[in-house]
Each structure stands twice: as structure tokens, then as C-alpha cells.
Write an enzyme that holds these catalytic residues in place. Structure first.
Site, PDB file in Angstrom:
ATOM      1  N   GLN A  67       0.826  -1.203   0.000  1.00 32.32           N
ATOM      2  CA  GLN A  67       0.000   0.000   0.000  1.00 32.32           C
ATOM      3  C   GLN A  67       0.863   1.256   0.000  1.00 32.32           C
ATOM      4  OE1 GLN A  67      -2.252  -0.810   3.607  1.00 32.32           O
ATOM      5  NE2 GLN A  67      -0.401  -1.680   4.452  1.00 32.32           N
TER       6      GLN A  67
ATOM      7  N   ASP B 205       0.968   0.152  13.770  1.00 34.28           N
ATOM      8  CA  ASP B 205       1.518   1.351  14.409  1.00 34.28           C
ATOM      9  C   ASP B 205       1.905   1.112  15.861  1.00 34.28           C
ATOM     10  OD1 ASP B 205      -0.866   1.963  16.146  1.00 34.28           O
ATOM     11  OD2 ASP B 205      -1.831   2.276  14.214  1.00 34.28           O
TER      12      ASP B 205
ATOM     13  N   GLU C 298       0.423  -8.739  11.261  1.00 36.48           N
ATOM     14  CA  GLU C 298       0.421  -7.569  10.377  1.00 36.48           C
ATOM     15  C   GLU C 298       0.902  -8.002   8.994  1.00 36.48           C
ATOM     16  OE1 GLU C 298       0.209  -4.448   8.354  1.00 36.48           O
ATOM     17  OE2 GLU C 298      -0.323  -4.041  10.454  1.00 36.48           O
TER      18      GLU C 298
ATOM     19  N   ASP D 244      -0.798 -12.582   6.328  1.00 38.44           N
ATOM     20  CA  ASP D 244      -2.160 -12.163   6.048  1.00 38.44           C
ATOM     21  C   ASP D 244      -3.072 -12.638   7.177  1.00 38.44           C
ATOM     22  OD1 ASP D 244      -4.418 -11.329   4.177  1.00 38.44           O
ATOM     23  OD2 ASP D 244      -4.873 -13.444   4.507  1.00 38.44           O
ATOM     24  N   GLY D 245      -3.905 -11.745   7.693  1.00 37.25           N
ATOM     25  CA  GLY D 245      -4.753 -12.092   8.828  1.00 37.25           C
ATOM     26  C   GLY D 245      -5.709 -13.229   8.549  1.00 37.25           C
TER      27      GLY D 245
ATOM     28  N   ASP E 102      -7.805  -4.692  14.082  1.00 36.18           N
ATOM     29  CA  ASP E 102      -7.485  -3.283  13.852  1.00 36.18           C
ATOM     30  C   ASP E 102      -7.260  -3.096  12.357  1.00 36.18           C
ATOM     31  OD1 ASP E 102      -6.742  -0.653  14.087  1.00 36.18           O
ATOM     32  OD2 ASP E 102      -4.752  -1.076  14.914  1.00 36.18           O
ATOM     33  N   CYS E 103      -8.313  -3.291  11.602  1.00 42.51           N
ATOM     34  CA  CYS E 103      -8.225  -3.319  10.144  1.00 42.51           C
ATOM     35  C   CYS E 103      -8.406  -1.922   9.553  1.00 42.51           C
ATOM     36  CB  CYS E 103      -9.279  -4.263   9.575  1.00 42.51           C
ATOM     37  SG  CYS E 103     -10.930  -4.026  10.277  1.00 42.51           S
ATOM     38  N   THR E 104      -7.938  -1.768   8.320  1.00 40.20           N
ATOM     39  CA  THR E 104      -8.230  -0.564   7.569  1.00 40.20           C
ATOM     40  C   THR E 104      -9.659  -0.667   7.033  1.00 40.20           C
ATOM     41  OG1 THR E 104      -7.338  -1.559   5.552  1.00 40.20           O
ATOM     42  CG2 THR E 104      -5.807  -0.304   6.915  1.00 40.20           C
ATOM     43  N   ASP E 105     -10.073   0.321   6.252  1.00 42.57           N
ATOM     44  CA  ASP E 105     -11.391   0.229   5.627  1.00 42.57           C
ATOM     45  C   ASP E 105     -11.394  -0.914   4.612  1.00 42.57           C
ATOM     46  OD1 ASP E 105     -13.216   2.622   6.472  1.00 42.57           O
ATOM     47  OD2 ASP E 105     -11.199   3.471   6.289  1.00 42.57           O
TER      48      ASP E 105
END
Length: 288
Positions: free
Chosen positions: A33, A88, A108, A140-141, A158-161
Site C-alpha cells: 500500500q 503502528d 500484520e 495475512d490475517g 485493527d483493520c483498515t477500511d
């Protein structure tokens, strides 16, 4: 990106927010990303992935306290915690504050996020990467939860969109894997967007999670960075009593924990499960 310019978030097509960029600390296309970390006078250091703000120094404590302390104190005796995402380090920081937790596994997908955040967002992890209970897995989760032999008492996604690498963390395959490695009486939570603007995501998550868990709902918190209103967190467990614990029970656990928080408290905990009527109505409407 040049300094003294404006960085515009690209999550929504018709509206959005911008941040003045005082200083670009890091900007690179990682293996997964586009990652940028920059300084802003109002919010401190800001990290964005693929054009969407993920965290800021100014208000990250709200998000991370609510994602960790709500499920951990509701559970009451969690020993093994799984964090999906969280590169983070701030989610890890909050989990390490629970001294009864024995192991913390963080999965992560992007090693670059971990590396760059350790360097440029040190206040987020606050040394928690060195906690002896912590184990980092670069994977990969979805793959991890469907293959691991470990089991957990609390799983925090705690994922992104649901775009790019984060899209798979909103699928039935992921939820089924989480149920597979969650201990009896365990709790799964996940960020689920700002429900006023991303209501379809909440409806979709509720529908999918309900196939695997007996009690599925949401709780909320007001986080300025996440544009559009109240941030919604998915909640899933087979023990519906955990969502209805009294403030007095949570207060007793909070006192025993010794936690000192800036946003979370037992009253906020119980109030967070009160959902606005439009969301209740949307969740109660049968899917077509």
C-alpha cells in the site's frame, strides 16, 4: 508531496477532509500500500494508507483505548490476545497495560508499516514492542486465523477500511477463522467505520458475523480524525451477558486493573453500547 501543502483524504467521493502538511516524514509505496507519515500542527504526526487517514498523535488514544479496554474488561480474565493489523503499535501498547494477559500475538500483513511506525510514530508503541509477552507475525490475517493452532480469549481486528489489503478482513472467511481460534466465551471486536456514512459496512458485518456468533452488536466512540461522526466497532461473542455487564462490575474490574485512561472509563464502557435508532432500524431490517 511538498511541505506546506494540503493533503486530501480520498475515502469519500463527494466530501471529505484535508490536513495541512507541515513536514513530510516518510512517503513510500510499500509491498502492499501507499504509506505517508507527515506532521500537522493541530494533530501532530499523521499516518495515512492509500489516501485514508489511519491514525494521528492527537486523538489515537480514543480509538485504541476503546478497542482494547472494552473487550478485555468485559471478558474479565483474558490471558491470550490476538491483534490483527495494528502495525503502528498503539493497540499493542494498550493491551500490554493489562498485566493478567500472558501472550499477545500481532499479525500484520505489511512489515513496512511496523518498521516505519516504530521509527516515525514512537509514541504510539511507547516501547511495547519490547514486551516479553509479545510475538509479531508478518502474515495475512485471513490466512493466520484459518491455519493457526493457537487459540485466543480476545481478538481485536485493527483493520483498515474494506478497500485494498483490508478488504479481506471483512469477509465471512475471516470471521469464520476468528470463530475457529477463539476460546469459548471469547470476544471478537473490529473497527467498522463511521456508521452514518458507512452504514452498509455495519449491516454487512452484522449479517456475516451472525452466522458464527450468538451475540453480535456494535459499540461506539467519537474520534475526530475519522470524519463523519461516531466510529462504530463490531462486537461478537457467544456469551451475550458480556455486553450487558453493569457499570459496577466494570468499575470493579477497572479499579483492580490499575488502568489510567484519557477517554475510557466504566460509564463510557456501558454507554458505548447504546446505538442510535437509525442504526438499530438498519440492523433489524431483513437483508434482501
Amino acid at each position: 508531496m511538498a511541505e506546506n501543502t494540503k493533503w486530501h483524504e480520498t475515502l469519500h467521493d463527494q466530501f471529505g477532509q484535508y490536513f495541512a502538511v507541515d513536514n513530510v516524514l516518510y512517503h513510500e509505496k510499500t509491498d502492499h500500500q501507499d504509506l505517508i507519515i507527515f506532521e500537522n500542527a493541530a494533530f501532530g504526526r499523521v499516518m495515512a494508507l492509500d489516501g485514508v487517514v489511519q491514525t494521528t498523535e492527537r486523538d489515537e488514544f480514543i480509538y485504541h483505548e476503546m478497542m482494547t479496554h472494552v473487550p478485555l474488561l468485559a471478558h474479565g480474565h483474558a490471558k491470550h490476545v490476538l491483534i490483527i493489523g495494528g502495525g503502528d503499535g498503539a493497540m499493542l501498547r494498550e493491551v500490554t497495560r493489562h498485566k493478567n494477559v500472558e501472550t499477545i500475538t500481532m499479525v500484520e500483513i505489511d512489515a513496512g508499516v511496523v518498521s516505519f511506525c516504530r521509527q516515525y510514530l514512537p509514541n504510539h508503541n511507547a516501547g511495547s514492542y519490547d514486551d516479553p509477552r509479545f510475538n509479531l507475525v508478518i502474515d495475512d490475517g485471513v490466512n493466520f486465523v484459518n491455519q493457526t493452532s493457537q487459540t485466543f480469549d480476545v481478538i481485536i481486528s485493527d483493520c483498515t477500511d474494506p478497500i485494498g489489503p483490508g478488504e479481506s478482513l471483512f469477509t465471512s472467511t475471516f470471521y469464520e477463522g476468528c470463530k475457529r481460534c477463539l476460546n469459548p466465551g471469547g470476544i471478537f471486536v473490529a473497527q467498522n467505520g463511521v456508521c452514518f456514512l458507512q452504514q452498509d459496512e455495519a449491516i454487512d458485518s452484522h449479517r456475516k458475523l451472525s452466522h458464527y456468533f450468538g451475540d453480535v452488536s456494535f459499540y461506539q466512540a467519537a474520534i475526530p480524525t475519522y470524519y463523519g461522526g461516531i466510529m462504530t466497532f463490531a462486537w461478537a461473542t457467544d456469551n451475550d451477558a458480556l455486553r450487558h455487564l453493569s457499570t459496577e462490575i466494570i468499575q470493579a474490574r477497572f479499579h483492580t486493573s490499575g488502568l489510567k485512561c484519557r477517554y475510557y472509563n466504566p460509564s463510557v464502557h456501558t454507554a458505548a453500547f447504546a446505538l442510535p435508532q437509525y442504526l438499530q432500524d438498519a440492523l433489524a431490517t431483513p437483508s434482501s
